[in-house]
Design a protein around this motif. Structure first.
Motif, PDB file in Angstrom:
ATOM      1  N   ASN A  89      89.036  36.113   5.179  1.00  0.00           N
ATOM      2  CA  ASN A  89      89.523  36.090   6.551  1.00  0.00           C
ATOM      3  C   ASN A  89      88.942  37.279   7.298  1.00  0.00           C
ATOM      4  OD1 ASN A  89      91.258  33.803   6.312  1.00  0.00           O
ATOM      5  ND2 ASN A  89      92.598  35.074   5.061  1.00  0.00           N
ATOM      6  N   LEU A  90      88.021  36.985   8.199  1.00  0.00           N
ATOM      7  CA  LEU A  90      87.392  38.020   8.999  1.00  0.00           C
ATOM      8  C   LEU A  90      88.105  38.133  10.335  1.00  0.00           C
ATOM      9  CD1 LEU A  90      83.677  37.061   8.304  1.00  0.00           C
ATOM     10  CD2 LEU A  90      84.999  38.885   7.232  1.00  0.00           C
ATOM     11  N   PRO A  91      88.115  39.315  10.943  1.00  0.00           N
ATOM     12  CA  PRO A  91      88.747  39.440  12.259  1.00  0.00           C
ATOM     13  C   PRO A  91      87.984  38.617  13.296  1.00  0.00           C
ATOM     14  CG  PRO A  91      87.655  41.481  11.616  1.00  0.00           C
ATOM     15  CD  PRO A  91      87.562  40.550  10.452  1.00  0.00           C
ATOM     16  N   VAL A  92      88.731  38.028  14.206  1.00  0.00           N
ATOM     17  CA  VAL A  92      88.145  37.202  15.248  1.00  0.00           C
ATOM     18  C   VAL A  92      88.515  37.785  16.600  1.00  0.00           C
ATOM     19  CG1 VAL A  92      88.101  34.901  16.277  1.00  0.00           C
ATOM     20  CG2 VAL A  92      88.318  35.147  13.809  1.00  0.00           C
ATOM     21  N   ALA A  93      87.501  38.013  17.418  1.00  0.00           N
ATOM     22  CA  ALA A  93      87.738  38.525  18.768  1.00  0.00           C
ATOM     23  C   ALA A  93      87.904  37.358  19.724  1.00  0.00           C
ATOM     24  CB  ALA A  93      86.579  39.407  19.204  1.00  0.00           C
ATOM     25  N   ALA A  94      88.709  37.531  20.715  1.00  0.00           N
ATOM     26  CA  ALA A  94      88.910  36.538  21.772  1.00  0.00           C
ATOM     27  C   ALA A  94      89.249  35.174  21.191  1.00  0.00           C
ATOM     28  CB  ALA A  94      87.689  36.464  22.683  1.00  0.00           C
ATOM     29  N   SER A  95      90.251  35.122  20.332  1.00  0.00           N
ATOM     30  CA  SER A  95      90.602  33.872  19.666  1.00  0.00           C
ATOM     31  C   SER A  95      91.018  32.787  20.648  1.00  0.00           C
ATOM     32  CB  SER A  95      91.698  34.105  18.633  1.00  0.00           C
ATOM     33  OG  SER A  95      92.847  34.619  19.265  1.00  0.00           O
ATOM     34  N   GLU A  96      91.489  33.154  21.829  1.00  0.00           N
ATOM     35  CA  GLU A  96      91.863  32.118  22.801  1.00  0.00           C
ATOM     36  C   GLU A  96      90.655  31.333  23.285  1.00  0.00           C
ATOM     37  OE1 GLU A  96      91.107  35.921  24.961  1.00  0.00           O
ATOM     38  OE2 GLU A  96      92.397  35.375  23.313  1.00  0.00           O
ATOM     39  N   LEU A  97      89.455  31.893  23.148  1.00  0.00           N
ATOM     40  CA  LEU A  97      88.237  31.197  23.554  1.00  0.00           C
ATOM     41  C   LEU A  97      87.691  30.291  22.445  1.00  0.00           C
ATOM     42  CD1 LEU A  97      86.405  34.146  25.345  1.00  0.00           C
ATOM     43  CD2 LEU A  97      87.766  32.327  26.397  1.00  0.00           C
ATOM     44  N   LEU A  98      88.212  30.445  21.260  1.00  0.00           N
ATOM     45  CA  LEU A  98      87.697  29.717  20.098  1.00  0.00           C
ATOM     46  C   LEU A  98      88.742  28.741  19.559  1.00  0.00           C
ATOM     47  CD1 LEU A  98      86.080  32.809  18.341  1.00  0.00           C
ATOM     48  CD2 LEU A  98      84.936  31.118  19.772  1.00  0.00           C
ATOM     49  N   THR A  99      89.231  27.865  20.388  1.00  0.00           N
ATOM     50  CA  THR A  99      90.308  26.974  19.982  1.00  0.00           C
ATOM     51  C   THR A  99      89.885  25.969  18.916  1.00  0.00           C
ATOM     52  OG1 THR A  99      89.785  25.490  21.811  1.00  0.00           O
ATOM     53  CG2 THR A  99      91.480  27.165  22.200  1.00  0.00           C
ATOM     54  N   ARG A 100      88.616  25.642  18.830  1.00  0.00           N
ATOM     55  CA  ARG A 100      88.144  24.656  17.854  1.00  0.00           C
ATOM     56  C   ARG A 100      87.668  25.298  16.556  1.00  0.00           C
ATOM     57  NH1 ARG A 100      83.998  21.029  20.828  1.00  0.00           N
ATOM     58  NH2 ARG A 100      84.003  20.064  18.782  1.00  0.00           N
ATOM     59  N   LEU A 101      87.731  26.607  16.454  1.00  0.00           N
ATOM     60  CA  LEU A 101      87.235  27.313  15.272  1.00  0.00           C
ATOM     61  C   LEU A 101      87.947  26.900  13.985  1.00  0.00           C
ATOM     62  CD1 LEU A 101      85.146  29.351  14.361  1.00  0.00           C
ATOM     63  CD2 LEU A 101      86.826  31.147  14.750  1.00  0.00           C
TER      64      LEU A 101
END
Length: 88
Positions: free
Chosen positions: A45-57
Motif C-alpha cells: 500500500n503506497l501513499p496516494v496523493a489527491a485520492s479524490e481525483l482517482l476515483t477509479r484507481l
C-alpha cells in the motif's frame, strides 16, 4: 518426498545483469531457489496523493490483480503484455 536433482541454472563464471534474469526461460521461483531466496508475492500500500481525483484507481488495481493471477509470468513478454494490455 525427495527433490529431483536438476542441473544448475546459473553458471559460476558467468556475469549476470538484472535484465539477464528476466531473459531466462526458467520460472522465477526456480532461479531464486538457486540463489538461496524465495519469492513472496504481496500487495503493498503506497501513499496516494489527491485520492479524490482517482476515483477509479481501486477498480483498476483489482482488475490488474485479477489479470496477473491468470497469466504465467515466466517470460518477460508475458509480464509486459499483461501489464500494458487494455483492460476489459
Amino acid at each position: 518426498m525427495t527433490e529431483r536433482h536438476r542441473p544448475p541454472i546459473l553458471k559460476p563464471n558467468e556475469f549476470y545483469t538484472f535484465r539477464s534474469y528476466f531473459q531466462m526461460k526458467f520460472a522465477p521461483a526456480d532461479i531464486l531457489r538457486e540463489l538461496g531466496v524465495t519469492l513472496t508475492k504481496a500487495t503493498i500500500n503506497l501513499p496516494v496523493a489527491a485520492s479524490e481525483l482517482l476515483t477509479r484507481l481501486p477498480d483498476l488495481g483489482q482488475r490488474l490483480e485479477d489479470a496477473i493471477a491468470r497469466v504465467s509470468l515466466t517470460s518477460e513478454a508475458a509480464r509486459r503484455e499483461v501489464l500494458i494490455r487494455p483492460l476489459a
